[in-house]
Design an enzyme around this catalytic site. Structure first.
Site, PDB file in Angstrom:
ATOM      1  N   TYR A  74       9.083 -56.124  51.829  1.00 42.84           N
ATOM      2  CA  TYR A  74       7.824 -56.722  51.380  1.00 42.84           C
ATOM      3  C   TYR A  74       6.656 -55.770  51.651  1.00 42.84           C
ATOM      4  CZ  TYR A  74       4.145 -60.216  50.714  1.00 42.84           C
ATOM      5  OH  TYR A  74       3.041 -60.899  50.269  1.00 42.84           O
ATOM      6  N   LYS A  89       4.139 -54.023  48.817  1.00 40.26           N
ATOM      7  CA  LYS A  89       2.691 -54.215  48.780  1.00 40.26           C
ATOM      8  C   LYS A  89       1.946 -52.899  48.983  1.00 40.26           C
ATOM      9  CE  LYS A  89       2.442 -58.583  47.860  1.00 40.26           C
ATOM     10  NZ  LYS A  89       1.812 -59.062  46.611  1.00 40.26           N
TER      11      LYS A  89
END
Length: 257
Positions: free
Chosen positions: A161, A165
């Site tokens: 994750y 990002k």
């Protein structure tokens, strides 16, 4: 015709907050998610009863055919797209240490959050450039990506994750650079600890961290806090600051002693 704003991943949480804020500003809005229209009607109809202009287009941003169909639908339906917000994203199905992260989890998260966002930006940008050539009235399009404090904050039990990002942050810079000459501003809004159903499972943990001062503003963020930053980016007052990151994080990004 009202100005048109599309928000991906907007059936709930931050995305829904952004969509509602734009609709209340008078935009014709396009809600999007992976669910069917039938499953989304219980969300859609109360918004319409409030007088908000909201349509729904299913779109799994990890799939090329969905991405293309999404923008084609907007072009056919409205003939303009003034604001596009890339908010859709997924978290790992299971949090694993980076020493145990699976390739399947990595590909799922990065394939949606990074690859999907990049190509949504590409399609939105090309459509906006085409629309500028059409000479639309009062047409000053803007592109906004929703990232996360995870773009620069290590979480070793959800590394995929964080990587996704971090990549979104570079996507914003790349498109801000490329589209500057076309007078299309591009911004990144970086939420911090926001109270949504996605953070409900770790609410107690975050409450303790906030009470201990992990964020200078000692409260949970709300979807409205992120939506307000999006509205600022849409206002035209920040256009000369293209490429900027707007931190909707209660000051988390500040380096403090």
């Amino acid at each position: 015709m009202n100005k048109v704003a599309a928000v991906t991943g907007s059936r709930r949480g931050i995305g829904l907050g952004i969509l509602q804020a734009l609709a209340r500003q008078g935009y014709q809005t396009v809600m999007s998610g992976t669910a069917s229209l039938a499953d989304t009607l219980p969300i859609l109809e109360p918004l319409r009863r409030q007088g908000l202009a909201v349509d729904y287009v299913p779109c799994d941003i990890s799939k090329q055919e969905d991405r293309s169909r999404f923008f084609s639908w907007i072009d056919r339906r409205y003939g303009r797209l003034d604001v596009h917000v890339n908010n859709a994203g997924v978290a790992p199905l299971q949090r694993n240490d980076v020493l145990e992260m699976t390739q399947e989890s990595f590909e799922r998260v990065v394939g949606t959050n990074l690859r999907g966002t990049f190509f949504m930006c590409q399609l939105a940008a090309n459509l906006m450039l085409d629309m500028k050539q059409r000479g639309l009235e009062d047409y000053t399009p803007r592109l906004i990506n929703i990232s996360s404090i995870s773009s620069y904050t290590s979480s070793v039990n959800r590394g995929e994750y964080c990587i996704s990002k971090a990549g979104v942050s570079m996507v914003t810079r790349l498109f801000a650079d490329r589209l500057a000459q076309e007078e299309i501003p591009v911004f990144e809004v970086s939420p911090g600890i926001i109270l949504t159903d996605m953070t409900a499972g770790v609410k107690e943990k975050y409450e303790q961290m906030i009470a201990q001062g992990v964020t200078p503003i000692r409260r949970f963020g709300q979807p409205k806090d992120v939506a307000d930053c999006v509205l600022a980016a849409c206002s035209g007052l920040l256009d000369f600051a293209t490429g900027q990151v707007i931190h909707a994080d209660g000051g988390f990004h500040l380096r403090r002693l």
